[in-house]
Design a protein around this motif. Sequence first.
Motif, PDB file in Angstrom:
ATOM      1  N   ALA A 128       8.254 -11.966  -0.731  1.00  0.00           N
ATOM      2  CA  ALA A 128       9.164 -11.034  -1.387  1.00  0.00           C
ATOM      3  C   ALA A 128       9.902 -10.255  -0.299  1.00  0.00           C
ATOM      4  N   VAL A 129      10.948  -9.565  -0.727  1.00  0.00           N
ATOM      5  CA  VAL A 129      11.718  -8.731   0.191  1.00  0.00           C
ATOM      6  C   VAL A 129      11.865  -7.361  -0.450  1.00  0.00           C
ATOM      7  N   VAL A 130      11.687  -6.318   0.369  1.00  0.00           N
ATOM      8  CA  VAL A 130      11.950  -4.957  -0.092  1.00  0.00           C
ATOM      9  C   VAL A 130      12.977  -4.333   0.843  1.00  0.00           C
ATOM     10  N   THR A 181       0.819  -1.209   0.000  1.00  0.00           N
ATOM     11  CA  THR A 181       0.000   0.000   0.000  1.00  0.00           C
ATOM     12  C   THR A 181       0.858   1.266   0.000  1.00  0.00           C
ATOM     13  N   GLU A 182       0.213   2.360  -0.335  1.00  0.00           N
ATOM     14  CA  GLU A 182       0.882   3.659  -0.280  1.00  0.00           C
ATOM     15  C   GLU A 182       1.363   3.943   1.144  1.00  0.00           C
ATOM     16  N   HIS A 183       0.550   3.558   2.132  1.00  0.00           N
ATOM     17  CA  HIS A 183       0.942   3.729   3.540  1.00  0.00           C
ATOM     18  C   HIS A 183       2.270   3.006   3.810  1.00  0.00           C
ATOM     19  N   ALA A 184       2.408   1.793   3.289  1.00  0.00           N
ATOM     20  CA  ALA A 184       3.645   1.020   3.481  1.00  0.00           C
ATOM     21  C   ALA A 184       4.833   1.724   2.833  1.00  0.00           C
ATOM     22  N   THR A 185       4.627   2.274   1.636  1.00  0.00           N
ATOM     23  CA  THR A 185       5.754   2.928   0.963  1.00  0.00           C
ATOM     24  C   THR A 185       6.198   4.178   1.720  1.00  0.00           C
ATOM     25  N   VAL A 186       5.242   4.894   2.306  1.00  0.00           N
ATOM     26  CA  VAL A 186       5.586   6.078   3.104  1.00  0.00           C
ATOM     27  C   VAL A 186       6.386   5.661   4.339  1.00  0.00           C
ATOM     28  N   GLN A 187       5.956   4.576   4.984  1.00  0.00           N
ATOM     29  CA  GLN A 187       6.650   4.092   6.175  1.00  0.00           C
ATOM     30  C   GLN A 187       8.068   3.610   5.840  1.00  0.00           C
ATOM     31  N   LEU A 188       8.218   2.955   4.689  1.00  0.00           N
ATOM     32  CA  LEU A 188       9.513   2.400   4.298  1.00  0.00           C
ATOM     33  C   LEU A 188      10.474   3.466   3.779  1.00  0.00           C
ATOM     34  N   GLY A 189       9.954   4.456   3.076  1.00  0.00           N
ATOM     35  CA  GLY A 189      10.822   5.416   2.401  1.00  0.00           C
ATOM     36  C   GLY A 189      11.167   4.907   1.012  1.00  0.00           C
ATOM     37  N   ASP A 190      12.159   5.521   0.391  1.00  0.00           N
ATOM     38  CA  ASP A 190      12.511   5.188  -0.991  1.00  0.00           C
ATOM     39  C   ASP A 190      13.072   3.775  -1.090  1.00  0.00           C
ATOM     40  N   LEU A 191      12.430   2.956  -1.911  1.00  0.00           N
ATOM     41  CA  LEU A 191      12.895   1.582  -2.101  1.00  0.00           C
ATOM     42  C   LEU A 191      14.127   1.561  -2.993  1.00  0.00           C
ATOM     43  N   VAL A 192      15.083   0.708  -2.638  1.00  0.00           N
ATOM     44  CA  VAL A 192      16.317   0.587  -3.412  1.00  0.00           C
ATOM     45  C   VAL A 192      16.539  -0.840  -3.922  1.00  0.00           C
ATOM     46  N   PHE A 193      15.733  -1.802  -3.430  1.00  0.00           N
ATOM     47  CA  PHE A 193      15.906  -3.203  -3.822  1.00  0.00           C
ATOM     48  C   PHE A 193      14.599  -3.946  -3.623  1.00  0.00           C
ATOM     49  N   VAL A 194      14.259  -4.789  -4.598  1.00  0.00           N
ATOM     50  CA  VAL A 194      13.095  -5.666  -4.483  1.00  0.00           C
ATOM     51  C   VAL A 194      13.496  -7.061  -4.936  1.00  0.00           C
ATOM     52  N   GLN A 195      13.157  -8.062  -4.125  1.00  0.00           N
ATOM     53  CA  GLN A 195      13.355  -9.469  -4.495  1.00  0.00           C
ATOM     54  C   GLN A 195      11.972 -10.105  -4.538  1.00  0.00           C
ATOM     55  N   LEU A 196      11.638 -10.734  -5.668  1.00  0.00           N
ATOM     56  CA  LEU A 196      10.316 -11.316  -5.862  1.00  0.00           C
ATOM     57  C   LEU A 196      10.372 -12.841  -5.785  1.00  0.00           C
TER      58      LEU A 196
END
Length: 121
Positions: free
Chosen positions: A52-54, A23-38
């Motif tokens: 997955a891992v972010v 969710t958008e809420h999760a992205t705000v809490q996490l900050g800028d993502l630099v890596f995603v593993q699916l």
Amino acid sequence: MPKFTEDHEWLELDGDVVTVGITEHATVQLGDLVFVQLPDIGAKLAKGDGAAVVESVKAASDVFAPLTGEVVAVNEAIVADPAIVNTDPLKAGWFFKLKLADVGAFRDLMDEAAYKTFIGA
């Protein structure tokens, strides 16, 4: 209409396949993502399994399987450019698609109003 989990994931149902993202809420809490593993296509996941891992500038987090099923697609675009998740978490920033073992379980998830109450929005 999307559904939501307490782990801040959104799901959109199409037949017996759900598209899963954070969710958008999760992205705000996490900050800028630099890596995603699916997860791997064909992986069988039980509800609650790590899928997955972010990683962001702030922290690393797991994305959990919101329901039981088999991974049928992954969004390689977010592996190449994790910022897509931050800029468009509910559309282009989806993570994976899961063919559900039990479509009925989708109905038990939170609707948008319940999720907004959950996060205090």
